[in-house]
Design an enzyme around this catalytic site. Structure first.
Site, PDB file in Angstrom:
ATOM      1  CD1 TRP A 215       1.948   2.606 -22.331  1.00 23.19           C
ATOM      2  CD2 TRP A 215       0.166   1.395 -21.723  1.00 23.19           C
ATOM      3  NE1 TRP A 215       1.439   3.153 -21.179  1.00 23.19           N
ATOM      4  CE2 TRP A 215       0.343   2.428 -20.778  1.00 23.19           C
ATOM      5  CE3 TRP A 215      -0.892   0.493 -21.536  1.00 23.19           C
ATOM      6  CZ2 TRP A 215      -0.495   2.580 -19.671  1.00 23.19           C
ATOM      7  CZ3 TRP A 215      -1.715   0.660 -20.433  1.00 23.19           C
ATOM      8  CH2 TRP A 215      -1.522   1.685 -19.516  1.00 23.19           C
ATOM      9  CG  MET A 216      -0.937   7.052 -25.908  1.00 21.69           C
ATOM     10  SD  MET A 216      -2.208   7.647 -27.097  1.00 21.69           S
ATOM     11  CE  MET A 216      -1.235   8.004 -28.530  1.00 21.69           C
ATOM     12  CG  ASN A 217       1.568   6.481 -19.980  1.00 23.30           C
ATOM     13  OD1 ASN A 217       2.320   5.661 -20.454  1.00 23.30           O
ATOM     14  ND2 ASN A 217       1.966   7.314 -19.053  1.00 23.30           N
ATOM     15  CG  ASP A 218       1.387  10.765 -18.840  1.00 25.55           C
ATOM     16  OD1 ASP A 218       0.506   9.950 -18.567  1.00 25.55           O
ATOM     17  OD2 ASP A 218       2.286  11.082 -18.060  1.00 25.55           O
ATOM     18  CD  GLN A 234       5.933   8.899 -20.866  1.00 25.60           C
ATOM     19  OE1 GLN A 234       6.285   8.159 -19.973  1.00 25.60           O
ATOM     20  NE2 GLN A 234       6.801   9.580 -21.599  1.00 25.60           N
ATOM     21  CG  PHE A 277       9.000   8.398 -16.687  1.00 28.68           C
ATOM     22  CD1 PHE A 277       9.212   7.233 -17.415  1.00 28.68           C
ATOM     23  CD2 PHE A 277       8.659   8.278 -15.346  1.00 28.68           C
ATOM     24  CE1 PHE A 277       9.081   5.979 -16.829  1.00 28.68           C
ATOM     25  CE2 PHE A 277       8.519   7.030 -14.741  1.00 28.68           C
ATOM     26  CZ  PHE A 277       8.726   5.880 -15.477  1.00 28.68           C
ATOM     27  NE  ARG A 335       6.069  10.348 -12.122  1.00 29.06           N
ATOM     28  CZ  ARG A 335       6.012   9.690 -10.981  1.00 29.06           C
ATOM     29  NH1 ARG A 335       7.109   9.454 -10.289  1.00 29.06           N
ATOM     30  NH2 ARG A 335       4.855   9.263 -10.508  1.00 29.06           N
ATOM     31  CD  GLU A 389       1.753  10.472 -11.803  1.00 33.72           C
ATOM     32  OE1 GLU A 389       0.588  10.185 -12.123  1.00 33.72           O
ATOM     33  OE2 GLU A 389       2.706   9.673 -11.915  1.00 33.72           O
ATOM     34  CD1 TRP A 472      -2.228   6.763 -14.104  1.00 31.87           C
ATOM     35  CD2 TRP A 472      -1.314   4.938 -15.013  1.00 31.87           C
ATOM     36  NE1 TRP A 472      -1.167   7.172 -14.882  1.00 31.87           N
ATOM     37  CE2 TRP A 472      -0.584   6.065 -15.446  1.00 31.87           C
ATOM     38  CE3 TRP A 472      -0.912   3.674 -15.466  1.00 31.87           C
ATOM     39  CZ2 TRP A 472       0.504   5.976 -16.296  1.00 31.87           C
ATOM     40  CZ3 TRP A 472       0.179   3.579 -16.308  1.00 31.87           C
ATOM     41  CH2 TRP A 472       0.872   4.725 -16.721  1.00 31.87           C
TER      42      TRP A 472
HETATM   43  C1  FRU Z   1       1.552   9.959 -15.412  1.00 38.37           C
HETATM   44  C2  FRU Z   1       2.911   9.309 -15.304  1.00 38.37           C
HETATM   45  C3  FRU Z   1       3.984  10.374 -15.225  1.00 38.37           C
HETATM   46  C4  FRU Z   1       5.186   9.673 -15.752  1.00 38.37           C
HETATM   47  C5  FRU Z   1       4.599   8.791 -16.808  1.00 38.37           C
HETATM   48  C6  FRU Z   1       5.316   7.492 -16.991  1.00 38.37           C
HETATM   49  O1  FRU Z   1       0.604   9.194 -16.041  1.00 38.37           O
HETATM   50  O2  FRU Z   1       2.960   8.459 -14.189  1.00 38.37           O
HETATM   51  O3  FRU Z   1       4.148  10.927 -13.944  1.00 38.37           O
HETATM   52  O4  FRU Z   1       6.126  10.550 -16.272  1.00 38.37           O
HETATM   53  O5  FRU Z   1       3.261   8.555 -16.444  1.00 38.37           O
HETATM   54  O6  FRU Z   1       4.841   6.804 -18.098  1.00 38.37           O
END
Ligand code: FRU
Length: 665
Positions: A215-218, A234, A277, A335, A389, A472
């Site tokens: 998985w990849m996010n930010d 992430q 995070f 955060r 965020e 999301w």
């Molecule tokens: C945004 C977020 C950030 C957090 C991260 C966690 O997409 O919710 O606020 O640091 O993802 O993976």
């Protein structure tokens, strides 16, 4: 209270002060000078600078050189003995890798007569990192203090097929730090190396950064350091769903081709055990610092890690606790620090939420990145239903642009149709009061899949933005394939009359092939051009609306599927519609749909220009030279490779049509 005591106690230092070594104890002479070799297993050819083995796995050397036993002739045996020293400390620490049979390959501490005092093999072979990877171990010599001794590296393994040699580096005589026997970053790398080839590649992009597996996010820490673009993200390696957050790492020379680097951060300390995070990076005194959010449920605090080489990161501990937030703020939603420098000071903008649920961004100041003072609230907003965020700040001349990703931001006509949206505000940040004065604001990208953008300055002065090309609370077809999430193609930003313009990075042009051009194409119903097709393409054209009420292009078009990108004259909107793309994406019930998004554009002379990038399962639409963008993933069938132009209500003309294949090997 717990947060405060942990915050104060959590500082680790880079290296213990006053380390004692012996001659060439880290092989930094580039030869075996200072050591005595016997047998054929230990020659100068083994003193190596390579940080990766033939399979691309990292050795994790310290400094420039290390001892790479695999470079000796196969099946050889021998010993390598250091100069004599006096044992002063309790532990001798060093890096060890390979050596599959610890009874045959090991490191001894021997006295002056050659009698063995203590011994250590690679007992974690294949557990911590990949087989050749080194990790730090210690030998307890506390019972032998005051004795004269030497380090003797023994290779008594004549096999030649299974890492029958040792990699060693960086002997420290009075080692005081921890061992790394279970390193979560190396365990992640091992998992990647063993599992990335198992994923189903159907929807894999070809010129966008994606997780190697999982998985990849930010995007995190997007920047330029050590002569390369640096992109962290992430990352949850172990499944295609969000999980305990690591920081994955890519480097690039051109923002198109990304080289996978060792995992940079893992949730492996007492202050970030529930996740590392999002955050950002900054270069200071030739070191690269990562400022990230350390999660120890339910607390979120800001922590710092540092690196000398941009590969190996050492955590320095927590630097801002949530006690340092305004009294009416949530202590558990704090955060995503954006760290930057202004004048002689460092600043951090941090995402937060008031107890009343308003999104807010807080400003902090520091002289040294370690000690931080709270400055003030940069921005607070009622229209969010959750935290602001991932704040970010870019500067164009005398204007600042504050960027953020608000949760649950109210839809405003065609803007902010996603449940979790993106926003930029043009104005000025007052670093004395912390207040950001807003002159104007707008959505950055109006597509379905765009979140958590970060900006950086390139060495040639461009402001470049990257973002998560996903959203999301949606169904994600690639999850069943073993991966999820990707980054947009990075974009060059400019501010024109208070409005943000976005262009794909110019480096992508080096990957253009198979140009097809057509000056003019009349479209009355549907029309196509030979050679204009494919799913890894750049397509640009001007759409002259003529008498049509609606006209545009069908991408990922096949017998049963299509995705539409078109201009609708009556509403003055450009629309992306993936409702017939093949795989239906479902969203959170709070979102109006997960298929159609809009962007209003300034239409002059009845025409709109488009530049569209397709990459297997993504479409990035730049309208009117980047005045607006629509970014969306599209999950179609492998045979949906068609590109067709269409009009309704009359005839339109497609002018200056150009198509390139984008080919990245
Ligand atoms: C945004 C977020 C950030 C957090 C991260 C966690 O997409 O919710 O606020 O640091 O993802 O993976």
């Amino acid at each position: 209270m717990l947060a405060l005591s942990l915050a104060l106690g959590g500082c680790a230092t880079d290296k213990p002060i006053g380390e004692k070594r012996f001659e060439n104890s880290g092989f930094e002479r580039g030869t075996l000078r200072g050591w005595t070799a016997e047998g054929a297993a230990f020659g100068d050819e083994c003193v190596s600078v390579d940080n990766k083995d033939a399979d691309g796995n990292y050795y994790y050397k310290e400094g420039e050189f290390f001892f790479s036993g695999g470079k000796a002739p196969k099946g050889t045996r021998g010993t390598l003995t250091s100069e004599t020293f006096t044992i002063e400390g309790d532990k001798i620490g060093f890096l060890i890798g390979a050596g599959s049979d610890p009874d045959k390959c090991y490191v001894s501490i021997v006295d002056e007569k050659g009698n063995e005092l203590a011994r250590r093999g690679n007992d974690e072979f294949g557990m911590a990192g990949y087989y050749n990877s080194m990790h730090r171990v210690v030998i307890d010599v506390s019972a032998h203090k005051g004795k004269k001794a030497a380090v003797k590296i023994v290779d008594n393994d004549a096999g030649n097929d299974n890492f029958n040699y040792l990699n060693v580096d960086d002997f420290i005589l009075n080692y005081q730090g921890e061992t790394e026997e279970v390193s979560k970053t190396k365990a992640a790398d091992k998992y990647i190396s063993e599992n990335s080839s198992k994923i189903n590649a159907q929807y894999r992009h070809t010129y966008h950064a994606m997780p190697p597996v999982g998985w990849m996010n930010d995007p995190n820490g997007f920047g330029y350091a050590f002569g390369k673009y640096q992109l962290f993200y992430q990352f949850h390696p172990y499944s295609s769903a969000w999980g305990p957050m690591h920081w994955g790492h890519y480097q690039s020379s051109d923002l198109v081709k990304w080289e996978l680097m060792p995992t940079a951060l893992a949730p492996d300390t007492a202050f970030d055990a529930n996740g590392c995070f999002s955050g950002t990076s900054i270069v200071h005194n030739d070191k690269m610092y990562l400022m990230y959010t350390a999660v120890l449920d339910p607390f979120q605090t800001q922590a710092l890690a540092v690196s000398d080489d941009g590969i190996k990161f050492t955590k320095r501990g927590r630097v801002i606790s949530s006690d340092a937030t305004p009294p009416d703020s949530s202590k558990n939603d704090f955060r995503d620090p954006k760290v930057f420098r202004r004048g002689d000071s460092f600043y951090a903008l941090i995402g937060s939420k008031s107890n009343a649920g308003e999104g807010q961004i807080l400003l902090y100041k520091s002289a040294d990145l370690m000690q931080w003072q709270y400055v003030g609230v940069a921005h607070r907003d009622r229209r969010t239903n959750g935290i602001y965020e991932c704040p970010d700040l870019a500067t164009f001349g005398d204007k600042d642009v504050l960027i953020t990703s608000p949760q649950g931001f109210a839809t405003n006509e065609w803007r902010h149709e996603n449940l979790h949206s993106n926003l930029y505000m043009v104005g000025n940040l007052n670093t004395e009061t912390g207040k950001f004065t807003i002159e104007s604001e707008d959505e950055i990208d109006s597509g379905l899949d765009f979140y958590a953008p970060q900006t950086m300055s390139s060495p040639d002065g461009r402001t470049i933005m990257i973002a998560w090309m996903q959203m999301w609370s949606r169904s994600l077809p690639t999850q069943a394939h073993g991966w999820a999430g990707a980054m947009i193609l990075p974009r060059e930003l400019s501010l024109v009359n208070g409005k943000l313009y976005q262009k794909p990075i110019r480096e992508i042009e080096a990957y253009r092939q198979n140009k097809v051009e057509k000056d003019s194409l009349t479209v009355n119903g549907e029309a196509s051009v030979e050679g204009v097709e494919g799913t890894t393409v750049e397509l640009s054209f001007t759409l002259d609306m003529g008498t049509a009420s609606r006209a545009g292009v069908k991408i990922f078009a096949g017998l049963d599927h299509e995705t539409l990108v078109y201009y609708d004259k009556a509403t003055d909107l450009v629309v992306i519609d993936r409702s017939e793309c093949g795989v239906r994406i479902t969203g959170d019930g709070k979102e109006k749909d997960a298929a159609i998004r809009h962007a209003k554009v300034d239409v002059k002379n009845n025409s709109v220009t488009f530049r569209i990038f397709l990459d297997k399962s993504s479409a990035e639409v730049f309208i009117n030279d980047g005045e607006r963008t629509l970014t969306s993933n599209v999950y179609s069938s492998p045979s949906d490779t068609g590109i067709k132009f269409f009009s309704q209500g009359g005839a339109a003309t497609v002018r200056n049509l150009t198509k390139y294949d984008i080919v990245v090997d």
